[in-house]
Write an enzyme that holds these catalytic residues in place. Sequence first.
Site, PDB file in Angstrom:
ATOM      1  N   PHE A   1       2.555  -4.312  -0.320  1.00 29.52           N
ATOM      2  CA  PHE A   1       2.393  -5.442   0.532  1.00 29.52           C
ATOM      3  C   PHE A   1       1.304  -6.531   0.028  1.00 29.52           C
ATOM      4  O   PHE A   1      -0.023  -6.456   0.295  1.00 29.52           O
ATOM      5  CB  PHE A   1       1.648  -4.798   1.808  1.00 29.52           C
ATOM      6  CG  PHE A   1       1.696  -5.444   3.022  1.00 29.52           C
ATOM      7  CD1 PHE A   1       2.634  -6.197   3.636  1.00 29.52           C
ATOM      8  CD2 PHE A   1       0.105  -5.792   3.505  1.00 29.52           C
ATOM      9  CE1 PHE A   1       2.472  -7.064   4.768  1.00 29.52           C
ATOM     10  CE2 PHE A   1      -0.021  -6.572   4.865  1.00 29.52           C
ATOM     11  CZ  PHE A   1       1.162  -7.112   5.226  1.00 29.52           C
TER      12      PHE A   1
ATOM     13  N   SER B   1      -4.206  -0.924  -5.660  1.00 25.26           N
ATOM     14  CA  SER B   1      -4.681  -0.120  -4.607  1.00 25.26           C
ATOM     15  C   SER B   1      -5.962   0.103  -4.562  1.00 25.26           C
ATOM     16  O   SER B   1      -6.890  -0.171  -3.618  1.00 25.26           O
ATOM     17  CB  SER B   1      -3.996   1.174  -4.466  1.00 25.26           C
ATOM     18  OG  SER B   1      -2.573   0.876  -4.614  1.00 25.26           O
TER      19      SER B   1
ATOM     20  N   ASP C   1       2.743   5.167 -14.374  1.00 23.45           N
ATOM     21  CA  ASP C   1       2.381   4.288 -15.492  1.00 23.45           C
ATOM     22  C   ASP C   1       1.177   4.772 -16.298  1.00 23.45           C
ATOM     23  O   ASP C   1       0.967   4.405 -17.365  1.00 23.45           O
ATOM     24  CB  ASP C   1       2.189   2.933 -14.917  1.00 23.45           C
ATOM     25  CG  ASP C   1       3.453   2.335 -14.429  1.00 23.45           C
ATOM     26  OD1 ASP C   1       4.575   2.770 -14.581  1.00 23.45           O
ATOM     27  OD2 ASP C   1       3.399   1.600 -13.503  1.00 23.45           O
TER      28      ASP C   1
ATOM     29  N   GLY D   1       6.992   1.860 -16.909  1.00 18.76           N
ATOM     30  CA  GLY D   1       5.667   1.519 -17.301  1.00 18.76           C
ATOM     31  C   GLY D   1       5.120   0.270 -16.985  1.00 18.76           C
ATOM     32  O   GLY D   1       3.897   0.163 -17.243  1.00 18.76           O
ATOM     33  N   ARG D   2       5.834  -0.456 -16.381  1.00 18.42           N
ATOM     34  CA  ARG D   2       5.416  -2.025 -16.126  1.00 18.42           C
ATOM     35  C   ARG D   2       5.017  -2.513 -17.300  1.00 18.42           C
ATOM     36  O   ARG D   2       5.596  -3.015 -18.291  1.00 18.42           O
ATOM     37  CB  ARG D   2       4.528  -1.847 -14.948  1.00 18.42           C
ATOM     38  CG  ARG D   2       4.839  -1.258 -13.594  1.00 18.42           C
ATOM     39  CD  ARG D   2       3.850  -1.753 -12.477  1.00 18.42           C
ATOM     40  NE  ARG D   2       3.977  -3.193 -12.032  1.00 18.42           N
ATOM     41  CZ  ARG D   2       2.944  -3.717 -11.374  1.00 18.42           C
ATOM     42  NH1 ARG D   2       1.839  -2.820 -10.863  1.00 18.42           N
ATOM     43  NH2 ARG D   2       2.922  -4.853 -11.132  1.00 18.42           N
TER      44      ARG D   2
ATOM     45  N   ARG E   1      10.780   8.945 -11.455  1.00 16.27           N
ATOM     46  CA  ARG E   1       9.940   9.112 -10.183  1.00 16.27           C
ATOM     47  C   ARG E   1      10.847  10.274  -9.342  1.00 16.27           C
ATOM     48  O   ARG E   1       9.875  10.878  -8.590  1.00 16.27           O
ATOM     49  CB  ARG E   1      10.254   7.936  -9.286  1.00 16.27           C
ATOM     50  CG  ARG E   1       9.471   6.631  -9.801  1.00 16.27           C
ATOM     51  CD  ARG E   1       9.452   5.839  -8.930  1.00 16.27           C
ATOM     52  NE  ARG E   1       8.900   4.138  -9.285  1.00 16.27           N
ATOM     53  CZ  ARG E   1       7.754   3.904  -9.444  1.00 16.27           C
ATOM     54  NH1 ARG E   1       6.709   4.699  -9.228  1.00 16.27           N
ATOM     55  NH2 ARG E   1       7.294   2.667 -10.009  1.00 16.27           N
TER      56      ARG E   1
END
Length: 290
Positions: A69, A99, A121, A164-165, A246
């Site tokens: 968000f 977060s 990650d 892993g971004r 995931r």
Amino acid sequence: MKILLIASGGDAPGMNKFIAQLYKKFGNSLYACKGGFEGLYNAEIVPVRFFEPLKYQNSAGCCIKCGRFPQFKQKKYFNKALENAKDFDCVVIMGGNGSKKGVKELAENGENAIFVPATIDNDVDGTDYSIGFHTAVNMVCLAVRNVMPSMQSHSRACIFEVMGRYSGAIAQNSAKILQPEFVIAQPQELEVEKIAQTIKSRNKKDLSTCIILRENIIPSEKLAKQLDDIIGEKLVKYFVVGHLQRGGNPTKADLKMAKLFAHEVIRSVAKNQSAVAISFQDGKMNAQKI
């Protein structure tokens, strides 16, 4: 005491075990926002028992639903979410670095808040481990071990694109186990010409080539085409491991870590600690001030 649980960002195997452990302790005093911070903003808050956490405690996914968000960073959205959070004595938030910043913002505005690292990650600042990482690496190993025998049968190469971004942790740790010919965990490790020549050379010897590629460097499909163009024939396949990481059943290691994180949260709640991040460092759980 009323406790609110939020899963912000992506899901991570082991989240359900963490949720179930808190539910066993707090029962009907434990509530959840549906879908992360957006659920807090929209006041989509219900008792955790509605999500049947014990039923899913050993499964992947996140029974309370999770989500991103970005609007939470904007003052008008944050203020409304904060008002909804004030109905609770403590807010526990699972997620990554974004977060963690959200926890700090809530705490700075008077809300008791606790952060728990939960992202495959494993790139959260201040902790050696986050919930879901072991399972993600395990699923990469499973994918490679199930695909490479076919590649060997045809002396081909295969690129395994892993999540892993912008962190190379999954690629690097799976490579330690699998010993591929190439691991591309950072952009500077992408040497297309060298990889192409190695594939060509190994193919002549009837050998396959395994390449582990972290996402967000180059799409595996694009890299496969570049390599084939240099080699002059189609020898390169690609496999996006993606959401298998995931969705894989949590490993025993992740289930154990989820329980340990939950128990540390319970201790922090009992001590009335706020603005803390639960971390695992040097083999020990602790609660650090954010």
